[in-house]
Design a protein around this motif. Structure first.
Motif, PDB file in Angstrom:
ATOM      1  N   ASN A  16     -17.477 -27.443 -14.623  1.00 34.63           N
ATOM      2  CA  ASN A  16     -17.282 -26.006 -14.811  1.00 34.63           C
ATOM      3  C   ASN A  16     -18.343 -25.243 -14.016  1.00 34.63           C
ATOM      4  OD1 ASN A  16     -15.305 -25.686 -17.318  1.00 34.63           O
ATOM      5  ND2 ASN A  16     -16.714 -27.359 -17.786  1.00 34.63           N
ATOM      6  N   THR A  29      -9.400 -20.979 -10.119  1.00 32.07           N
ATOM      7  CA  THR A  29      -8.855 -19.652  -9.845  1.00 32.07           C
ATOM      8  C   THR A  29      -9.742 -18.935  -8.834  1.00 32.07           C
ATOM      9  OG1 THR A  29     -10.011 -18.766 -11.789  1.00 32.07           O
ATOM     10  CG2 THR A  29      -7.713 -19.361 -12.070  1.00 32.07           C
ATOM     11  N   GLY A  48     -14.944 -33.148 -15.729  1.00 33.88           N
ATOM     12  CA  GLY A  48     -15.001 -31.918 -16.511  1.00 33.88           C
ATOM     13  C   GLY A  48     -15.959 -30.865 -15.972  1.00 33.88           C
ATOM     14  N   TYR A  86     -26.168 -25.044  -9.073  1.00 38.37           N
ATOM     15  CA  TYR A  86     -25.702 -26.066 -10.005  1.00 38.37           C
ATOM     16  C   TYR A  86     -26.123 -27.417  -9.450  1.00 38.37           C
ATOM     17  CZ  TYR A  86     -22.607 -22.418 -11.872  1.00 38.37           C
ATOM     18  OH  TYR A  86     -22.113 -21.263 -12.425  1.00 38.37           O
ATOM     19  N   GLU A 141     -18.856 -21.122 -11.708  1.00 36.61           N
ATOM     20  CA  GLU A 141     -18.236 -19.910 -11.169  1.00 36.61           C
ATOM     21  C   GLU A 141     -19.113 -19.314 -10.083  1.00 36.61           C
ATOM     22  OE1 GLU A 141     -17.770 -17.322 -14.533  1.00 36.61           O
ATOM     23  OE2 GLU A 141     -19.810 -16.563 -14.378  1.00 36.61           O
ATOM     24  N   GLY A 187      -7.646 -29.585 -15.119  1.00 38.29           N
ATOM     25  CA  GLY A 187      -8.546 -28.458 -14.912  1.00 38.29           C
ATOM     26  C   GLY A 187      -7.881 -27.319 -14.159  1.00 38.29           C
ATOM     27  N   GLU A 188      -8.610 -26.211 -14.081  1.00 38.95           N
ATOM     28  CA  GLU A 188      -8.097 -25.006 -13.425  1.00 38.95           C
ATOM     29  C   GLU A 188      -9.071 -24.531 -12.352  1.00 38.95           C
ATOM     30  OE1 GLU A 188      -5.124 -23.711 -13.992  1.00 38.95           O
ATOM     31  OE2 GLU A 188      -4.723 -25.218 -15.539  1.00 38.95           O
ATOM     32  N   ASN A 235      -4.291 -18.787  -9.463  1.00 39.70           N
ATOM     33  CA  ASN A 235      -4.417 -20.217  -9.711  1.00 39.70           C
ATOM     34  C   ASN A 235      -4.150 -20.968  -8.404  1.00 39.70           C
ATOM     35  OD1 ASN A 235      -4.122 -22.897 -10.477  1.00 39.70           O
ATOM     36  ND2 ASN A 235      -3.082 -22.408 -12.392  1.00 39.70           N
ATOM     37  N   LYS A 241     -13.554 -19.443  -9.999  1.00 36.91           N
ATOM     38  CA  LYS A 241     -13.866 -20.064 -11.290  1.00 36.91           C
ATOM     39  C   LYS A 241     -13.238 -21.455 -11.335  1.00 36.91           C
ATOM     40  CE  LYS A 241     -14.297 -18.852 -16.140  1.00 36.91           C
ATOM     41  NZ  LYS A 241     -14.069 -17.797 -17.146  1.00 36.91           N
ATOM     42  N   VAL A 242     -14.068 -22.450 -11.636  1.00 33.19           N
ATOM     43  CA  VAL A 242     -13.626 -23.834 -11.776  1.00 33.19           C
ATOM     44  C   VAL A 242     -13.846 -24.224 -13.228  1.00 33.19           C
ATOM     45  CG1 VAL A 242     -14.062 -26.221 -11.064  1.00 33.19           C
ATOM     46  CG2 VAL A 242     -14.190 -24.372  -9.368  1.00 33.19           C
ATOM     47  N   GLU A 243     -12.772 -24.697 -13.884  1.00 30.74           N
ATOM     48  CA  GLU A 243     -12.846 -25.001 -15.312  1.00 30.74           C
ATOM     49  C   GLU A 243     -12.325 -26.405 -15.596  1.00 30.74           C
ATOM     50  OE1 GLU A 243     -11.912 -21.183 -17.826  1.00 30.74           O
ATOM     51  OE2 GLU A 243     -10.502 -21.250 -16.149  1.00 30.74           O
ATOM     52  N   ASN A 244     -13.170 -27.215 -16.243  1.00 28.79           N
ATOM     53  CA  ASN A 244     -12.789 -28.541 -16.724  1.00 28.79           C
ATOM     54  C   ASN A 244     -12.118 -29.396 -15.637  1.00 28.79           C
ATOM     55  OD1 ASN A 244     -13.642 -27.888 -19.418  1.00 28.79           O
ATOM     56  ND2 ASN A 244     -11.773 -26.669 -19.608  1.00 28.79           N
TER      57      ASN A 244
END
Length: 235
Positions: free
Chosen positions: A21, A59, A19, A206, A23, A56-57, A64, A3-6
């Motif tokens: 996002n 996981t 930014g 994507y 998964e 951003g994160e 993490n 999961k890639v966030e922001n």
């Protein structure tokens, strides 16, 4: 699974990733498509710790990755087949495969079984296992790069432009291999300029433009999208 966030990434003052996002679920093939310079390779390199993000994160299996070193990320089960293959050209084919297996501690029998699996999948590599990797053809080097990642026994593989510079026949062969790797239980995140081929094997996709995700959906939906056809599929 991933999961890639922001996600925000800079090269100095240049804002490369804005930014982002997305998964990837276990068992999927997910593809990132986009033009040269869109940021696809930057995202893969950030996931595997080669580039540090500004924000951003990321996981992987609920861990993490932002503070984990690249070799530890590989040990978690996330293998990266980089753009341009990046094989060890001064080592033999067999030595390259041994480097892939270097992190493993599951015993000689399991590792030997995977050597055999690789050589069954890629008979040309078996024929050339004592040959210096730098003397292989482009297609053989790509097979070796994928095989080296297989030898790390990954749960997930990141593939960056596996068809680059290959003949149409070899492109077909490489994409069949990607499907086979996925069928063996390895989740795949695929970056590929050959959008038509990527969408033909992927579950979801994507679309990346200048560091932004501008569209997402099932691979079939995007393949049938007129704007995607015009921009990326030559239709």
């Amino acid at each position: 699974m991933l999961k890639v966030e922001n996600l925000e990434v800079y090269y100095g003052s240049i804002h490369a990733i804005h930014g982002v996002n997305f998964e990837v679920k276990q068992g999927e093939i997910v593809t990132l498509i986009g033009a040269n310079g869109a940021g696809k390779t930057t995202i893969l390199q950030t996931i595997t710790g080669m580039i540090k993000s500004k924000a951003g994160e990321i996981t992987f299996l609920e861990k993490n990755l932002k503070t984990i070193e690249p070799h530890r990320i590989l040990q978690l089960g996330l293998a990266h087949v980089p753009e341009g293959r990046r094989i060890f050209s001064g080592l033999t084919v067999m030595e390259n495969l041994q480097m892939g297996a270097y992190i493993r501690n599951d015993g000689k029998a399991a590792i030997d079984a995977d050597y055999e699996r690789v050589f069954t999948t890629f008979p040309r590599l078996k024929e050339r296992k004592s040959q210096l990797a730098g003397t292989l053809s482009g297609g053989e080097q790509q097979m070796l790069a994928i095989s080296r990642a297989i030898m790390a026994k990954p749960k997930m593989m990141l593939l960056d432009e596996p068809s680059m510079g290959l003949s149409p026949i070899l492109v077909q062969e490489i994409f069949k291999i990607v499907k086979d790797v996925n069928a063996s239980g390895v989740t795949v995140l695929l970056v590929e300029q050959n959008a038509n081929m990527a969408l033909s094997i992927a579950d979801r996709a994507y679309v990346l433009e200048t560091g932004h995700i501008v569209k997402e959906g099932s691979a079939q939906e995007l393949k049938n999208d007129s704007a995607i056809q015009k921009a990326y599929l030559g239709s």
